[in-house]
Enzyme design. Sequence first.
Site, PDB file in Angstrom:
ATOM      1  N   GLY A  49       0.835  -1.192   0.000  1.00  0.00           N
ATOM      2  CA  GLY A  49       0.000   0.000   0.000  1.00  0.00           C
ATOM      3  C   GLY A  49       0.872   1.246   0.000  1.00  0.00           C
ATOM      4  O   GLY A  49       0.572   2.239  -0.652  1.00  0.00           O
TER       5      GLY A  49
ATOM      6  N   TYR B  66       9.164   4.323   1.556  1.00  0.00           N
ATOM      7  CA  TYR B  66      10.065   3.294   2.071  1.00  0.00           C
ATOM      8  C   TYR B  66      11.505   3.796   2.005  1.00  0.00           C
ATOM      9  O   TYR B  66      12.241   3.507   1.060  1.00  0.00           O
ATOM     10  CB  TYR B  66       9.888   1.978   1.306  1.00  0.00           C
ATOM     11  CG  TYR B  66       8.697   1.188   1.798  1.00  0.00           C
ATOM     12  CD1 TYR B  66       8.786   0.433   2.954  1.00  0.00           C
ATOM     13  CD2 TYR B  66       7.485   1.236   1.128  1.00  0.00           C
ATOM     14  CE1 TYR B  66       7.693  -0.267   3.440  1.00  0.00           C
ATOM     15  CE2 TYR B  66       6.382   0.535   1.606  1.00  0.00           C
ATOM     16  CZ  TYR B  66       6.497  -0.215   2.763  1.00  0.00           C
ATOM     17  OH  TYR B  66       5.409  -0.916   3.251  1.00  0.00           O
TER      18      TYR B  66
ATOM     19  N   HIS C  21       7.547   5.077   6.214  1.00  0.00           N
ATOM     20  CA  HIS C  21       7.713   3.720   6.756  1.00  0.00           C
ATOM     21  C   HIS C  21       9.040   3.493   7.464  1.00  0.00           C
ATOM     22  O   HIS C  21       9.236   2.463   8.106  1.00  0.00           O
ATOM     23  CB  HIS C  21       7.486   2.676   5.657  1.00  0.00           C
ATOM     24  CG  HIS C  21       6.055   2.625   5.200  1.00  0.00           C
ATOM     25  ND1 HIS C  21       5.054   2.052   5.937  1.00  0.00           N
ATOM     26  CD2 HIS C  21       5.467   3.144   4.100  1.00  0.00           C
ATOM     27  CE1 HIS C  21       3.899   2.197   5.312  1.00  0.00           C
ATOM     28  NE2 HIS C  21       4.121   2.851   4.189  1.00  0.00           N
TER      29      HIS C  21
HETATM   30  C1  LIG Z   1      -3.364  -7.096   7.016  1.00  0.00           C
HETATM   31  C2  LIG Z   1      -2.744  -6.093   6.090  1.00  0.00           C
HETATM   32  C3  LIG Z   1      -1.497  -5.566   6.396  1.00  0.00           C
HETATM   33  C4  LIG Z   1      -0.874  -4.667   5.523  1.00  0.00           C
HETATM   34  N1  LIG Z   1       0.370  -4.208   5.842  1.00  0.00           N
HETATM   35  C5  LIG Z   1       0.996  -3.379   4.973  1.00  0.00           C
HETATM   36  C6  LIG Z   1       2.328  -2.952   5.246  1.00  0.00           C
HETATM   37  O1  LIG Z   1       2.959  -3.345   6.241  1.00  0.00           O
HETATM   38  N2  LIG Z   1       2.925  -2.102   4.377  1.00  0.00           N
HETATM   39  C7  LIG Z   1       2.280  -1.667   3.240  1.00  0.00           C
HETATM   40  O2  LIG Z   1       2.887  -0.901   2.481  1.00  0.00           O
HETATM   41  N3  LIG Z   1       1.020  -2.079   2.934  1.00  0.00           N
HETATM   42  C8  LIG Z   1       0.375  -2.925   3.775  1.00  0.00           C
HETATM   43  N4  LIG Z   1      -0.892  -3.380   3.470  1.00  0.00           N
HETATM   44  C9  LIG Z   1      -1.482  -3.053   2.159  1.00  0.00           C
HETATM   45  C10 LIG Z   1      -1.288  -4.245   1.214  1.00  0.00           C
HETATM   46  O3  LIG Z   1       0.100  -4.462   0.957  1.00  0.00           O
HETATM   47  C11 LIG Z   1      -2.027  -4.051  -0.102  1.00  0.00           C
HETATM   48  O4  LIG Z   1      -3.402  -3.968   0.202  1.00  0.00           O
HETATM   49  C12 LIG Z   1      -1.761  -5.222  -1.036  1.00  0.00           C
HETATM   50  O5  LIG Z   1      -0.416  -5.189  -1.460  1.00  0.00           O
HETATM   51  C13 LIG Z   1      -2.660  -5.181  -2.245  1.00  0.00           C
HETATM   52  O6  LIG Z   1      -2.515  -6.397  -2.969  1.00  0.00           O
HETATM   53  P1  LIG Z   1      -3.791  -7.267  -3.385  1.00  0.00           P
HETATM   54  O7  LIG Z   1      -4.673  -6.390  -4.261  1.00  0.00           O
HETATM   55  O8  LIG Z   1      -3.225  -8.430  -4.132  1.00  0.00           O
HETATM   56  O9  LIG Z   1      -4.484  -7.668  -2.114  1.00  0.00           O
HETATM   57  C14 LIG Z   1      -1.542  -4.256   4.330  1.00  0.00           C
HETATM   58  C15 LIG Z   1      -2.820  -4.786   4.046  1.00  0.00           C
HETATM   59  C16 LIG Z   1      -3.416  -5.685   4.906  1.00  0.00           C
HETATM   60  C17 LIG Z   1      -4.778  -6.229   4.569  1.00  0.00           C
END
Ligand SMILES: Cc1cc2nc3c(=O)[nH]c(=O)nc-3n(C[C@H](O)[C@H](O)[C@H](O)COP(=O)(O)O)c2cc1C
Length: 185
Positions: free
Chosen positions: A114, A120, A126
């Site tokens: 995200g 980063y 981050h």
């Molecule tokens: C439980 C959870 C934890 C997450 N932790 C992070 C994180 O530590 N760092 C970050 O940049 N995004 C984080 N995100 C965002 C996810 O990385 C992002 O929603 C995901 O890469 C999208 O991929 P997808 O469409 O395949 O689900 C988190 C999302 C969830 C649901």
Amino acid sequence: MTPIHHKTLVLLDHPDLSTSRINRALATALEDAPDLTVHDLRRLYPDGHIDLAAERAAVEAAENIVLQYPTHWYAPPAFLKTWLDEVLVRGWAYGTGAPGALAGKTLRVATSTGGAGEAYSPDGFHGWDYNDILIPLQATARRLGMQWLSPFIVHGVRDLTDEQLQDRAQDYRNLLLLRTVPEHV
Ligand SMILES: Cc1cc2nc3c(=O)[nH]c(=O)nc-3n(C[C@H](O)[C@H](O)[C@H](O)COP(=O)(O)O)c2cc1C
């Protein structure tokens, strides 16, 4: 001349691929790619019971291993960690008195975040460079005698247009099809 095949095994972990935008698009881009197998771990093992013999055979048959996942709390989702813990055991992966089963193969992470790329960094939101966040996996590769390849990262997924996502997914396919040859070969 017999062609040399450099097979790639993608270990994909997403808690619910049906709700995924990014990792589903990346995985879709790999469909029909030659010499490339995707193990969608939660689809293969919905009850959490990993077929360890099948996974080890798949690893042995591949020269390149890719770990693909959405970044969740700066780490892979839990089932990929379970895969590492259960599949990479002493006497096969290491501790054999000889190079382990993964020695000489490559390891690459493919992940989505995200957070934006510029967030980063030590001064960013981050607080760490994304490569630093991958140190545990890089250490694992080193311990197994594997060659660590630069990660493929899709940052800032919420700001990504569908067109940009398709471009990144195509980049991903092209990268994996480069058929990286392990250094010792
Ligand atoms: C439980 C959870 C934890 C997450 N932790 C992070 C994180 O530590 N760092 C970050 O940049 N995004 C984080 N995100 C965002 C996810 O990385 C992002 O929603 C995901 O890469 C999208 O991929 P997808 O469409 O395949 O689900 C988190 C999302 C969830 C649901």
